[in-house]
Design a protein around this motif. Structure first.
Motif, PDB file in Angstrom:
ATOM      1  N   GLN A   1      -8.644   9.144  -9.468  1.00  0.00           N
ATOM      2  CA  GLN A   1      -7.280   8.599  -9.419  1.00  0.00           C
ATOM      3  C   GLN A   1      -6.490   9.186  -8.245  1.00  0.00           C
ATOM      4  OE1 GLN A   1      -5.522   8.428 -13.591  1.00  0.00           O
ATOM      5  NE2 GLN A   1      -7.481   9.361 -14.024  1.00  0.00           N
ATOM      6  N   ASN A   2      -6.809  10.413  -7.848  1.00  0.00           N
ATOM      7  CA  ASN A   2      -6.058  11.056  -6.759  1.00  0.00           C
ATOM      8  C   ASN A   2      -6.647  10.799  -5.376  1.00  0.00           C
ATOM      9  OD1 ASN A   2      -4.118  12.216  -8.377  1.00  0.00           O
ATOM     10  ND2 ASN A   2      -5.183  14.172  -8.577  1.00  0.00           N
ATOM     11  N   GLN A   3      -7.849  10.223  -5.321  1.00  0.00           N
ATOM     12  CA  GLN A   3      -8.576  10.205  -4.045  1.00  0.00           C
ATOM     13  C   GLN A   3      -7.818   9.480  -2.923  1.00  0.00           C
ATOM     14  OE1 GLN A   3     -12.620   8.759  -4.298  1.00  0.00           O
ATOM     15  NE2 GLN A   3     -13.023   9.227  -2.154  1.00  0.00           N
ATOM     16  N   ILE A   4      -7.150   8.382  -3.259  1.00  0.00           N
ATOM     17  CA  ILE A   4      -6.467   7.610  -2.210  1.00  0.00           C
ATOM     18  C   ILE A   4      -5.266   8.392  -1.669  1.00  0.00           C
ATOM     19  CG2 ILE A   4      -5.145   5.489  -1.780  1.00  0.00           C
ATOM     20  CD1 ILE A   4      -7.118   4.090  -3.676  1.00  0.00           C
ATOM     21  N   VAL A   5      -4.531   9.036  -2.566  1.00  0.00           N
ATOM     22  CA  VAL A   5      -3.381   9.835  -2.123  1.00  0.00           C
ATOM     23  C   VAL A   5      -3.852  11.033  -1.290  1.00  0.00           C
ATOM     24  CG1 VAL A   5      -1.603  11.440  -2.952  1.00  0.00           C
ATOM     25  CG2 VAL A   5      -1.693   9.139  -3.850  1.00  0.00           C
ATOM     26  N   ILE A   6      -4.976  11.632  -1.683  1.00  0.00           N
ATOM     27  CA  ILE A   6      -5.487  12.775  -0.904  1.00  0.00           C
ATOM     28  C   ILE A   6      -5.750  12.331   0.537  1.00  0.00           C
ATOM     29  CG2 ILE A   6      -7.368  14.467  -0.642  1.00  0.00           C
ATOM     30  CD1 ILE A   6      -7.802  14.384  -3.682  1.00  0.00           C
ATOM     31  N   GLU A   7      -6.441  11.195   0.689  1.00  0.00           N
ATOM     32  CA  GLU A   7      -6.773  10.742   2.046  1.00  0.00           C
ATOM     33  C   GLU A   7      -5.516  10.389   2.836  1.00  0.00           C
ATOM     34  OE1 GLU A   7     -10.516   8.403   3.315  1.00  0.00           O
ATOM     35  OE2 GLU A   7      -8.936   6.913   3.259  1.00  0.00           O
TER      36      GLU A   7
END
Lengths: 446, 156
Positions: free
Chosen positions: A393-399
Motif C-alpha cells: 500500500q505504501n510502495q507508490i508513495v515511497i517512490e
C-alpha cells in the motif's frame, strides 16, 4: 547554479537496514531525473496460491511464515479472517491476551526499526554496533536498543510461546495459556524501559528531517477506542495542505476495505502497489497517529504531550516519531492490562464447524493495515485467499517521495554520495517490509 | 589479543525469521559478542560490504535459492567462507519457500508469467543442492539453543 552536465547513475542493488530486499535505480542526465525505479527485489514464495486447498484452521501458522519480523501480525489477521468466516467470537480473555502479545510485537518491531535501522542515520554511523561505548549518550542508546527490544520479545514469548511465529495463538483461542505469575512479572520490566522510550521520543522530536509530498495523500488505518491495533473500523483521511490539515475523513467497515484499494502493476517490481479510492495512500504509524491519536492510552497522551502536538502531520519522517510514541502506548496499555488481570481462566479454543463461507480480517500490522480475505469451501478448505500488506500500500508513495527528494537535492547541486545517504534515510523512515510485500502473485479488485 | 571471529549473515528467499531471532539474541549477548566478533556482512545491521563478498571465518545462510543470481552469490559466499552454516528450514530443507515446487498445474500456470518475467529458477533449491554445508541450525525459525551452542563452539 546547476551543473548542466551533471550525469550519473545510482544503482543500489540491496538497500541495507530494512526488512527484506529492495533496490533502487536512478538515472540522472543534465542534472534531471531521466528514470527512477524503486522496486521490491525479494523472490516470491507464492503464499496466495499455496494456501489453496489447505484447511482454513491450518492457514494462520503457514502465513505467519510470510514475514519473520511481523509474523504475529499475519498470524492474528488470518486468525481473525477464519474466525469471522465461521462466526467464532473469541472470549474477552482471548482478546486481552492477543492484545498483550501484539503490544510485545509493536515494542520489538518498532524498536528494531528505530534503534537498529534508523538511529545510526541520525548519528552519522553505519551501524548501531558502531556506537561509541565511551560516549555517554551513545553508550546509553546502545544499552537502550537491546533492553527495549528484549522486553517486547519477552512479552510475546510469555503470552504466545515465542516472539516469532508464536505457536500458542490459534483460531478460537490459545492452545496453551500463559502463566499469570509470568505475565505479572513483566510489569516492572515494562516500567523500566519507559524512561528509555521517553528519551527516544525526544530524539525523534528534535530530528530535523522533513519531507512533504507535493500531491495530496490519504492516511488510512484502524480506528478503535483503545488503539489496540487489532480491532475497529477503517478510517481514512486526506491531506489538504502541506501544513498537515486533514479533511474528508471516511469510516469504512473492515469487510469493505478491499473495495477501496486499487492494485497498480509496477512492471519492474516483484510486488504490487496500491492506491486508496484513487488517491496516493500511506498506512503505518504516521497514518494511525494522524487519524486516531485521541485514542492513545491516557498516560501516553500525558507523557508525549509535546510530541503529539505535531500530529496530524504530513512530514513523512514523522513516521519515526509516531513509532516511538506507539512503543510508549504499547508499554502503557500493556501495564494497564497486566494490572487488571486477576486470573487466567482455563479456556479451550472454540471449535469451528466447517461450511462454505467467506471471512475478512483486518488488523494494524506494525507497518500498517494488513488485510486477509479467505473464501472457504464446504469442507473447511481454502478456495481462494487474498492478502494485502502495508508495504504494498505504501510502495507508490515511497517512490513518489524519493523522486521529489532527488529532484530537490539535484536543484541544490547535491553530490551523488549525499543523494544516496538521503534517499536511504527516507526509505528507512517508511520502515518498508519487503518479505511481506513479495509473498503473493496478484490481487484483482472489481 | 586474539583475532576476532569474522562472520557474515546472508538471507536468500525466506521470511528472515532467523535474522530476527539473531537480532533478539543480540539483546542479551551483544556485550560478549562485540568483543569477539567482527561483522563482515549483515545487511540488517549495516550498509558496509553490501557490494562485495569478503573473506569470512563463518557464513550463516538463511533462505532457499530461487534464481541464478542467488545461486551465483551463494557459491561466492562458499568460496570466501571457511565454515558455511545453513540456518533454518528454508535453507536446510527448502520449505516452505519452495512450496511452488509442489504446485499443481493450475497454480503453476497462474504464477508462470512472474517466473518468466523475472527469470526464476525452475525449482527452488535448498542450500546443500548448490554448495557444501558444514553445519546446520534447524527450525522455523532456527532453534536458539542449537545456534548458541554453535556460537560457543566457534568463539573459543
Amino acid at each position: 547554479m546547476h551543473d548542466p552536465g551533471n550525469n550519473f547513475d545510482i544503482n543500489l542493488e540491496e538497500i541495507s537496514k530494512i526488512e527484506g530486499a529492495a533496490s533502487l535505480e536512478i538515472k540522472v542526465r543534465n542534472n534531471k531525473i531521466e528514470d527512477l525505479k524503486f522496486s521490491i527485489s525479494e523472490w516470491k514464495r507464492f503464499y496466495t496460491q499455496a494456501i489453496k486447498g489447505k484447511l482454513a484452521i491450518a492457514i494462520p501458522q503457514l502465513v505467519a511464515r510470510i514475514c519473520g519480523t511481523c509474523s504475529n501480525a499475519h498470524l492474528l489477521a488470518s486468525i481473525e479472517a477464519v474466525e469471522k468466516a465461521f462466526d467464532v467470537v473469541p472470549s474477552s480473555q482471548t482478546m486481552l491476551l492477543r492484545k498483550l502479545l501484539y503490544y510485545g510485537l509493536i515494542i520489538r518491531d518498532h524498536a528494531l526499526h528505530l534503534y537498529v535501522f534508523s538511529l545510526p542515520d541520525l548519528f552519522g554511523k553505519d551501524s548501531i554496533l558502531d556506537f561509541d561505548e565511551n560516549d555517554p549518550i551513545q553508550h546509553e542508546l546502545l544499552d537502550d536498543t537491546f533492553s527495549v527490544k528484549e522486553v517486547g520479545n519477552q512479552l510475546s514469548i510469555v503470552v504466545g510461546g515465542r516472539s516469532v511465529h508464536a505457536p500458542q495463538p490459534t483460531v478460537g483461542g490459545f492452545l496453551k495459556l500463559p502463566e499469570l505469575a509470568q505475565i505479572k512479572n513483566l510489569k516492572n520490566d515494562l516500567l523500566n524501559i519507559r524512561p528509555k522510550i521517553l528519551r527516544l521520543i525526544k530524539i525523534y522530536l528534535e530530528a530535523k528531517d522533513n519531507q512533504v509530498l507535493k500531491a495530496p495523500m490519504s492516511f488510512a488505518g484502524l480506528y478503535s477506542s483503545d488503539f489496540s491495533f487489532l480491532e475497529g473500523t477503517v478510517k481514512s483521511c486526506t491531506s489538504t495542505d502541506p501544513n498537515g490539515s486533514l479533511a474528508i475523513c471516511k469510516m469504512i467497515a473492515e469487510e469493505d476495505l478491499g473495495k477501496y484499494l486499487e492494485g497498480i502493476v509496477i512492471p519492474y517490481s516483484h510486488a504490487r502497489g496500491f492506491k486508496f479510492d484513487g488517491s496516493l495512500m500511506m498506512v503505518g504509524a504516521l497514518a494511525r497517529l494522524n487519524i486516531s491519536k485521541e485514542n492513545l492510552n491516557s498516560k501516553t497522551k500525558e507523557s508525549a504531550k509535546e510530541a503529539l502536538k505535531l500530529f496530524p502531520s504530513v512530514n513523512l519522517f514523522h513516521n519515526n516519531l509516531a513509532q516511538a510514541i506507539e512503543i510508549l502506548h504499547s508499554i502503557d496499555a500493556s501495564i494497564q492490562i497486566i494490572v487488571g488481570i486477576t486470573e487466567i481462566k482455563p479456556e479451550a479454543p472454540i471449535k469451528i464447524i466447517p461450511k462454505e463461507t467467506i471471512g475478512i480480517g483486518v488488523i494494524e500490522a506494525p507497518r500498517g493495515s494488513l488485510y486477509y480475505r479467505l473464501e472457504i469451501n464446504a469442507d473447511g478448505t481454502v478456495k481462494k485467499g487474498e492478502i494485502i500488506v502495508p508495504t504494498g500500500q505504501n510502495q507508490i508513495v515511497i517512490e513518489r517521495a524519493i523522486y521529489e527528494l532527488v529532484e530537490d537535492l539535484l536543484s541544490k547541486n547535491t553530490g551523488q554520495d549525499k543523494i544516496i545517504v538521503e534517499v536511504e534515510k527516507l526509505i528507512r523512515a517508511f520502515d518498508p517490509c519487503m518479505s511481506c510485500a513479495a509473498h503473493f502473485l496478484k490481487v484483482k479488485w472489481k | 589479543m586474539d583475532k576476532k571471529l569474522r562472520i557474515g549473515w546472508f538471507s536468500f528467499t525466506c521470511c528472515e525469521d532467523s535474522t530476527i531471532i539473531f537480532t533478539e539474541l543480540l539483546n542479551t549477548h551483544y556485550r560478549d559478542w562485540l568483543k569477539k566478533i567482527e561483522f563482515v556482512h549483515a545487511r540488517v545491521l549495516m550498509k558496509k560490504n553490501t557490494k562485495e563478498i569478503k573473506e569470512m571465518d563463518v557464513a550463516f545462510v538463511e533462505g532457499a535459492i530461487s534464481s541464478d543470481g542467488q545461486e551465483a552469490k551463494l557459491k561466492k559466499i562458499r568460496e570466501k567462507a571457511k565454515i558455511l552454516v545453513a540456518i533454518g528450514s528454508c535453507a536446510i530443507n527448502g520449505s516452505p519457500s519452495n512450496q511452488r515446487n509442489f504446485f499443481n498445474q493450475a497454480n503453476i500456470e497462474e504464477i508462470k508469467p512472474i517466473l518468466e518475467r523475472f527469470k526464476y529458477k525452475e525449482k527452488v533449491l535448498k542450500v546443500s543442492e548448490v554448495v557444501k554445508v558444514d553445519e546446520i541450525v534447524p527450525g522455523c525459525p532456527m532453534n536458539e539453543t542449537i545456534f548458541l551452542d554453535l556460537m560457543k563452539k566457534y568463539l573459543i
